[in-house]
Design a protein around this motif. Structure first.
Motif, PDB file in Angstrom:
ATOM      1  N   ASN A  42       0.864  -1.181   0.000  1.00 15.26           N
ATOM      2  CA  ASN A  42       0.000   0.000   0.000  1.00 15.26           C
ATOM      3  C   ASN A  42       0.897   1.227   0.000  1.00 15.26           C
ATOM      4  N   GLY A  43       1.620   1.378  -1.097  1.00 14.49           N
ATOM      5  CA  GLY A  43       2.618   2.446  -1.169  1.00 14.49           C
ATOM      6  C   GLY A  43       3.960   1.919  -0.727  1.00 14.49           C
ATOM      7  N   ALA A  44       4.356   2.249   0.504  1.00 14.68           N
ATOM      8  CA  ALA A  44       5.671   1.836   0.989  1.00 14.68           C
ATOM      9  C   ALA A  44       5.609   0.652   1.935  1.00 14.68           C
ATOM     10  N   THR A  45       4.407   0.235   2.370  1.00 13.84           N
ATOM     11  CA  THR A  45       4.288  -0.847   3.346  1.00 13.84           C
ATOM     12  C   THR A  45       3.556  -2.043   2.736  1.00 13.84           C
ATOM     13  N   GLY A  46       3.791  -3.210   3.290  1.00 13.52           N
ATOM     14  CA  GLY A  46       3.069  -4.369   2.777  1.00 13.52           C
ATOM     15  C   GLY A  46       3.589  -5.682   3.322  1.00 13.52           C
ATOM     16  N   TYR A  47       3.301  -6.744   2.564  1.00 17.41           N
ATOM     17  CA  TYR A  47       3.673  -8.102   2.953  1.00 17.41           C
ATOM     18  C   TYR A  47       4.164  -8.863   1.731  1.00 17.41           C
ATOM     19  N   LEU A  48       5.150  -9.698   1.968  1.00 14.02           N
ATOM     20  CA  LEU A  48       5.635 -10.619   0.947  1.00 14.02           C
ATOM     21  C   LEU A  48       5.037 -11.991   1.238  1.00 14.02           C
ATOM     22  N   PHE A  49       4.444 -12.599   0.212  1.00 20.07           N
ATOM     23  CA  PHE A  49       3.867 -13.934   0.325  1.00 20.07           C
ATOM     24  C   PHE A  49       4.693 -14.901  -0.514  1.00 20.07           C
ATOM     25  N   CYS A  50       4.949 -16.077   0.030  1.00 24.72           N
ATOM     26  CA  CYS A  50       5.710 -17.088  -0.709  1.00 24.72           C
ATOM     27  C   CYS A  50       5.131 -18.465  -0.409  1.00 24.72           C
ATOM     28  N   SER A  51       5.067 -19.298  -1.435  1.00 28.42           N
ATOM     29  CA  SER A  51       4.578 -20.665  -1.255  1.00 28.42           C
ATOM     30  C   SER A  51       5.390 -21.629  -2.102  1.00 28.42           C
TER      31      SER A  51
END
Length: 503
Positions: A42-51
């Motif tokens: 969301n601009g500069a912040t967020g989450y990395l998802f990996c599977s």
């Protein structure tokens, strides 16, 4: 359940910001042989998802993996050293998250939930079994950082924390310049599976216990199958252990095989060569299945409602599907026998409303010639098992009478087959599709106890090991062709009530 619970907690505490974040998926994800990952920010912040998980399929290990997330004003690389993403691994990692005004640049641990205690806040994470946790915390409004069970290095841009040993005592304690405290607790993956969060008297709590947990107003109740349990309550920066013990229950169930025509009697006519019986099928339901089984030392004919039943000779008895011959209301069954010969028979009827009805040969049958009661003949032989070609098994189960109280009593039935149905007084009270796990039936919810009024279990096996039915890897369809029950356990749950004042 455990995985779902963790993600529910995560969405409750962090989902608002995640919901508005935009998803970015690399084009390489279109090739499922590549490591699957994505970013929501969301601009500069967020989450990395990996599977690196594919259901019912193995995946290769991906070595020397490091993620680079290019943002408008910076590029975040995590983890600091390249790692191996092993088969079965999946995770989400936060970056540039404000946590109580502490800027977490990134963490290679997965957030679970948060807890507010007065002016202090705690955030709970867990470490993936295969990837060591590390945190990078920006030097913003921070007075001091202390790490328990890990290493902290002060750098130009902030604090780098690694070499963590995850567990309930793995705590990063951040003292802010305003005097408040923010803590990051890094649990093991196994501990995170047993975390609970709730509210007592308007105050949140976080606990770890292997028991099921429910809370209501000013108390917590732990529910377990074992007479001993423990709970770790988090208070003021640490987990405190409380243990509970109860007197053990010793409940045993007994079960035995029900044999074909078990309640039927050998009969023969007093005069002539025919025996008959009229049965009334009073039901608003419809006949789903009906089967005739009989045994005689000689060849016999069975006429059902004026039509001859076409039978198949099994190893020890004769068998016919008579679904199309039966009817609602009045039914007449007649056996033609050579002189002085006897027969033993049953008709099993399964209705769509779940009822199971058995009609047996017994002293209520009549000789067709003079309508006199039949002769109960000397037992010729006992049929000890259902023919393998029927692919069914029936069992009678008795279990102790359930005590009154809140504690649920359950029966765990270890069986193999396709479909199992439980009956009491001929009425369906439970069913199961075999999936390789125990079938759990609540004894507390039965209208009648099964100590003197037994439960009957009817199991249909697969017609073939090649039946087009999906099973998990732990199930061998060949074991389900001839159904069996291998064991039954009865467990009465234990409930431990914890008052708010004792926490």
């Amino acid at each position: 359940m455990q995985e779902t619970k963790k993600y529910n907690y995560f969405m409750n505490d962090f989902g608002t910001a995640l919901a508005s974040a935009i998803a970015y998926l690399p084009k390489e994800n279109q090739n499922r042989d590549n490591l699957q990952w994505a970013v929501r920010n969301n601009g500069a912040t967020g989450y990395l998802f990996c599977s690196n998980y594919l259901y019912r399929n193995g995946k290769k290990d991906y070595k020397n993996v490091q993620f680079s997330i290019k943002l408008k004003d910076e590029t975040i690389r995590m983890p600091r050293k390249k790692v191996t993403i092993k088969d079965g691994t999946y995770f989400l990692w936060p970056f540039n998250q404000e946590m109580s005004n502490v800027l977490l640049k990134y963490a290679t641990a997965q957030p679970i939930c948060s807890l507010k205690e007065d002016n202090n806040d705690t955030y709970f994470f867990f470490e993936d079994d295969y990837i060591q946790s590390e945190y990078l915390i920006a030097d913003k409004e921070i007075q001091d950082v202390k790490v328990k069970n890990g290493s902290c290095k002060k750098e130009k841009s902030g604090y780098f924390i690694n070499q963590l040993t995850p567990g309930k005592e793995c705590v990063i304690e951040i003292t802010k310049k305003d005097g408040s405290t923010v803590r990051f607790v890094t649990l093991t993956e196994e501990e995170s599976d047993h975390i609970w969060k709730g509210t007592l008297k308007g105050k949140e709590f976080v606990a770890i216990t292997h028991s099921a947990l429910i809370y209501d107003k000013d108390k917590i109740t732990l529910i377990d199958d074992l007479p001993a349990t423990e709970i770790w309550m988090y208070r003021n920066g640490s987990f405190k252990q409380q243990k509970y013990q109860a007197a053990p229950h010793n409940l045993q169930a007994t079960f035995r095989s029900i044999t074909p025509m078990e309640k039927s009697q050998w009969i023969r006519p007093t005069e002539g060569d025919k025996v008959k019986r009229s049965f009334v099928l009073n039901t608003f339901s419809t006949i789903e299945q009906a089967y005739l089984r009989y045994v005689s030392p000689t060849s016999v004919r069975c006429i059902l409602n004026g039509k001859e039943a076409k039978t198949t000779t099994m190893d020890h008895y004769s068998y016919a599907d008579v679904t199309s011959l039966l009817q609602k209301e009045d039914n007449t069954i007649e056996f033609s026998l050579p002189t002085n010969k006897s027969v033993m028979a049953e008709i099993e009827i399964l209705l769509k409303n779940g009822e199971r009805i058995i009609w047996n040969t017994d002293a209520t049958w009549l000789s067709a010639k003079d309508n006199q009661p039949v002769i109960i003949a000397k037992e010729e032989k006992k049929i000890v098992t259902y023919d393998p070609k029927e692919h069914i098994a029936l069992y009678e189960i008795k279990a102790p009478r359930v005590s009154s109280g809140e504690e649920e009593t359950r029966m765990y039935i270890s069986y193999k087959g396709d479909i199992a149905n439980a009956y009491q007084n001929g009425r369906l009270i439970g069913d199961s599709f075999y999936d390789g796990t125990d079938w759990i039936l609540s004894l507390s919810r039965l209208k009648e106890a099964i100590d003197v009024n037994p439960m009957e279990i009817r199991i249909n096996g697969l017609k073939s090991a090649d039946a087009p039915i999906f099973f998990e890897k732990n199930v061998d369809p060949a074991d389900c062709v001839n159904p069996t029950i291998s064991g039954i356990q009865v467990k009465q749950e234990y409930r431990f009530k914890i008052e708010m004042d004792s926490i």
